[in-house]
Design a protein around this motif. Sequence first.
Motif, PDB file in Angstrom:
ATOM      1  N   ALA A 283       0.852  -1.187   0.000  1.00  0.00           N
ATOM      2  CA  ALA A 283       0.000   0.000   0.000  1.00  0.00           C
ATOM      3  C   ALA A 283       0.890   1.239   0.000  1.00  0.00           C
ATOM      4  O   ALA A 283       2.117   1.139   0.061  1.00  0.00           O
ATOM      5  CB  ALA A 283      -0.915  -0.032   1.215  1.00  0.00           C
ATOM      6  N   ASP A 284       0.241   2.368  -0.048  1.00  0.00           N
ATOM      7  CA  ASP A 284       0.939   3.642  -0.141  1.00  0.00           C
ATOM      8  C   ASP A 284       2.097   3.751   0.860  1.00  0.00           C
ATOM      9  O   ASP A 284       1.939   3.473   2.040  1.00  0.00           O
ATOM     10  CB  ASP A 284      -0.064   4.775   0.114  1.00  0.00           C
ATOM     11  N   SER A 312      -0.205  -0.601  -4.679  1.00  0.00           N
ATOM     12  CA  SER A 312      -1.153   0.508  -4.761  1.00  0.00           C
ATOM     13  C   SER A 312      -0.495   1.762  -4.202  1.00  0.00           C
ATOM     14  O   SER A 312       0.578   1.701  -3.608  1.00  0.00           O
ATOM     15  CB  SER A 312      -2.443   0.152  -4.014  1.00  0.00           C
ATOM     16  N   GLY A 313      -1.157   2.880  -4.409  1.00  0.00           N
ATOM     17  CA  GLY A 313      -0.621   4.155  -3.907  1.00  0.00           C
ATOM     18  C   GLY A 313       0.777   4.399  -4.433  1.00  0.00           C
ATOM     19  O   GLY A 313       1.143   3.996  -5.526  1.00  0.00           O
ATOM     20  N   LYS A 314       1.553   5.092  -3.607  1.00  0.00           N
ATOM     21  CA  LYS A 314       2.943   5.344  -3.994  1.00  0.00           C
ATOM     22  C   LYS A 314       3.800   4.293  -3.291  1.00  0.00           C
ATOM     23  O   LYS A 314       4.386   4.540  -2.246  1.00  0.00           O
ATOM     24  CB  LYS A 314       3.324   6.763  -3.535  1.00  0.00           C
ATOM     25  N   SER A 315       3.807   3.113  -3.842  1.00  0.00           N
ATOM     26  CA  SER A 315       4.591   2.035  -3.232  1.00  0.00           C
ATOM     27  C   SER A 315       5.613   1.555  -4.247  1.00  0.00           C
ATOM     28  O   SER A 315       5.527   1.846  -5.433  1.00  0.00           O
ATOM     29  CB  SER A 315       3.677   0.876  -2.824  1.00  0.00           C
ATOM     30  N   ALA A 393     -11.000  -6.335  -6.324  1.00  0.00           N
ATOM     31  CA  ALA A 393     -10.451  -7.303  -5.366  1.00  0.00           C
ATOM     32  C   ALA A 393     -10.434  -8.704  -5.962  1.00  0.00           C
ATOM     33  O   ALA A 393      -9.483  -9.465  -5.792  1.00  0.00           O
ATOM     34  CB  ALA A 393     -11.256  -7.272  -4.065  1.00  0.00           C
ATOM     35  N   ILE A 394     -11.483  -9.038  -6.695  1.00  0.00           N
ATOM     36  CA  ILE A 394     -11.562 -10.365  -7.315  1.00  0.00           C
ATOM     37  C   ILE A 394     -10.433 -10.541  -8.325  1.00  0.00           C
ATOM     38  O   ILE A 394      -9.777 -11.583  -8.383  1.00  0.00           O
ATOM     39  CB  ILE A 394     -12.935 -10.558  -8.001  1.00  0.00           C
ATOM     40  N   LEU A 395     -10.191  -9.513  -9.096  1.00  0.00           N
ATOM     41  CA  LEU A 395      -9.157  -9.618 -10.126  1.00  0.00           C
ATOM     42  C   LEU A 395      -7.757  -9.648  -9.518  1.00  0.00           C
ATOM     43  O   LEU A 395      -6.858 -10.325 -10.034  1.00  0.00           O
ATOM     44  CB  LEU A 395      -9.294  -8.471 -11.131  1.00  0.00           C
ATOM     45  N   VAL A 396      -7.578  -8.936  -8.412  1.00  0.00           N
ATOM     46  CA  VAL A 396      -6.273  -8.996  -7.746  1.00  0.00           C
ATOM     47  C   VAL A 396      -6.058 -10.387  -7.148  1.00  0.00           C
ATOM     48  O   VAL A 396      -4.992 -10.982  -7.285  1.00  0.00           O
ATOM     49  CB  VAL A 396      -6.147  -7.910  -6.659  1.00  0.00           C
ATOM     50  N   GLU A 397      -7.104 -10.917  -6.517  1.00  0.00           N
ATOM     51  CA  GLU A 397      -7.028 -12.283  -5.989  1.00  0.00           C
ATOM     52  C   GLU A 397      -6.670 -13.265  -7.092  1.00  0.00           C
ATOM     53  O   GLU A 397      -5.852 -14.160  -6.907  1.00  0.00           O
ATOM     54  CB  GLU A 397      -8.384 -12.697  -5.418  1.00  0.00           C
ATOM     55  N   ARG A 426      -8.004  -4.415   5.639  1.00  0.00           N
ATOM     56  CA  ARG A 426      -7.281  -3.227   6.117  1.00  0.00           C
ATOM     57  C   ARG A 426      -7.240  -2.147   5.042  1.00  0.00           C
ATOM     58  O   ARG A 426      -7.094  -0.975   5.342  1.00  0.00           O
ATOM     59  CB  ARG A 426      -5.870  -3.606   6.571  1.00  0.00           C
ATOM     60  N   GLN A 427      -7.373  -2.537   3.785  1.00  0.00           N
ATOM     61  CA  GLN A 427      -7.432  -1.532   2.723  1.00  0.00           C
ATOM     62  C   GLN A 427      -8.848  -0.960   2.602  1.00  0.00           C
ATOM     63  O   GLN A 427      -9.121  -0.167   1.713  1.00  0.00           O
ATOM     64  CB  GLN A 427      -7.029  -2.117   1.363  1.00  0.00           C
ATOM     65  N   GLY A 428      -9.739  -1.443   3.460  1.00  0.00           N
ATOM     66  CA  GLY A 428     -11.109  -0.936   3.443  1.00  0.00           C
ATOM     67  C   GLY A 428     -11.978  -1.586   2.383  1.00  0.00           C
ATOM     68  O   GLY A 428     -13.029  -1.074   2.011  1.00  0.00           O
TER      69      GLY A 428
END
Lengths: 436, 249
Positions: A283-284, A312-315, A393-397, A426-428
Amino acid sequence: MTAMNGTGPAAFLGRHEGLRGRLPGASLPWVEALRDRSAAAFRAQGFPTRRVEAWKYTDLAAVNTSVFGEPLTGVDDALALPPATGPRAVFIDGRFRADLSNLEGLSYTVENLAWALPTLETRLGALVRPEEQALAALNGMLFEDGLVVTVPDGVAAGVLHLVSFATESERAPAFHPRHLVRLGEGASLTLIETAAGPVRARYLHNPVFEIEVAAGARMNHGRLQQEGREAFFLSTVYARVQEGGTYDNFTMNAGSRLARNEIHVALCGPKAECHMNGVQLLADGQHADTTTALDHAAPDCSSRQTYKTVLSGKSRGVFQGKILVRQIAQKTDGYQMNQALLLSPEAEIDSKPQLEIYADDVKCSHGATVGELDAEQIFFLRSRGIPAEQAKAILVEAFLTEAVEAVADEHIREALTGAVAGWWQRQGIQGGIEAA
Amino acid sequence: MLKIENLHASIDGKQILNGLNLTIPAGEIHAIMGPNGSGKSTLSYVLAGREGYEVTEGSVTFGDLDLLAMEPEERAVAGVFLAFQAPVELPGVGNANFLRTALNAVRRAKGEAEIDAIQFLKLARARMKVLNMPDDMLKRPVNVGFSGGEKKRNEMLQMALLSPKLALLDETDSGLDIDALKLVSDTVNSLRGPAFSALVITHYQRLLNHIVPDRVHVLSAGRIVKSGGPELAQELEASGYGAIQAAAA
Ligand SMILES: Nc1ncnc2c1ncn2[C@@H]1O[C@H](COP(=O)(O)OP(=O)(O)OP(=O)(O)O)[C@@H](O)[C@H]1O
Ligand SMILES: [Mg+2]
């Protein structure tokens, strides 16, 4: 003394000097020699800068400029650890806690390193090269405790949990556990490691593993790195696998502000196998680096690596994978795949595969891909009534599936699936795919 | 049920729909035919809410809903279903898991009870039997390695499970063998009723022998240029689009 003086290598070297007589094994000459050798190696290298080839993509400046302290003994008893459901060894701020562990009635030996130290002269440091790995040198200089697992020949040890937890503390503790695992011939063990800490606590967790897998033995090593978001996680694993043995490492890098997950595996006997798979969920603001070095030092061995990084974010994610095939290692079968999914335009992935092949009859392949979520796939899912966030989320999984399915051990797979779901929460984001 | 008025839409600066008017009353099935590139798929995408299309004029109401103001998933919940001309593949997503997730997403949004895994499998298997789909298609990743016809059947399975109020079938018949064409038509016909409407996009009159439409429309250059009864499809099959296009120009 609670805080170390200053920052950077000098502070750690100073701590070693200051604690000389008090660190575990101080009365054992071989331990002292090992610490001195490690200190010399660390003094020579310091925290590597990006000018060092192996550290080209990972900057340790934040570690170098942070003030760390020693962990306190007798820390916080009010830890909300769930009761043990099976064998487990718990370390708080790097120190073994018998009261939180559950090691009764095992068919193999589990000890803590500080206690077992006098018996470990031939094992401790056998696989480590402090002159080449600064982080292992740092650990060799300051280790205090760790897990020592010894599985006798032919024993199927089942599942052992290793829990490492950091406490909330002003001190920003630095701890350097050294874990030793030895599997006898034909033995097996599934070690599931969870490293975690409070979200906002700053600390340095610098573990080193030395793992010896004898002929025909099998070690499943699942690692769930869920450190707090201000933590530094600088880990090095060394494994040596003999004839027909298997070392299977799966690492999830999801926590910490900066993670380096370095794995060195040597396949030393014919038909030995190594699987290294992993996912990085960033995450960021997070930086995670997986660096593998695989040494094919015997014929007929195979190695499989699949790493998937979601950013995601600036990671920023890093994957470096080196495969060395020595001249003797004919009929080597090596495979390495590294894939990244960028969820944000600010995220960045660096990837460096490296093949060094001296044998002529080998099969070695590697590949790397970088992609984004597919707009058509997202629309398809949404057109079926699935909300946009859940569709993503499904596609990331789905992207992670291949790496997760490569995990042979069901306990590790289960723990991992739970950890991935926790990361989404935790990412909401609630809920990915529902099982049918 | 569906009322499209003066719809203008463009993509990447290219105007595709040019003042399209179409009303489909509840309970009716309408067919759209028209030359390649005339905007049939574009119309179906605009109705389903795909990103990238800019509606520059006109309106679409679905019941009393302003369809164009809704997100794609909201349209699905409201009962709009698009069977894609070229269904996408979803590697790593099991078909059964996908179907159950979709079904429950819609049910949840409507405040209905979720369906558990066992109920779901029963339901899915029953629908698959009608479509003559083998059980193992539930386990495989969505559309991955499916033949063209299998993908289309999988679209029909999704439609049957979601039981929409408005089905948009974009060339669902293309790629189907003769038997499958019949099975797919049976599935559509089984949904027919006073609360079900459909827009059937096709190039071939043959499908319309099985799914008999109430009205047939010809789309050309982004607007409806001719409408008629089922016999219009037969005329087109015989004479092509030339005469109609010339008359409309
Ligand atoms: N992104 C785009 N940019 C420019 N033109 C586009 C874009 N997408 C579609 N088009 C054009 O829009 C027109 C209408 O396409 P559409 O897919 O709606 O046709 P169709 O009637 O469904 O054709 P077919 O019978 O071949 O399926 C075509 O000329 C197509 O090339
Ligand atoms: Mg089309």
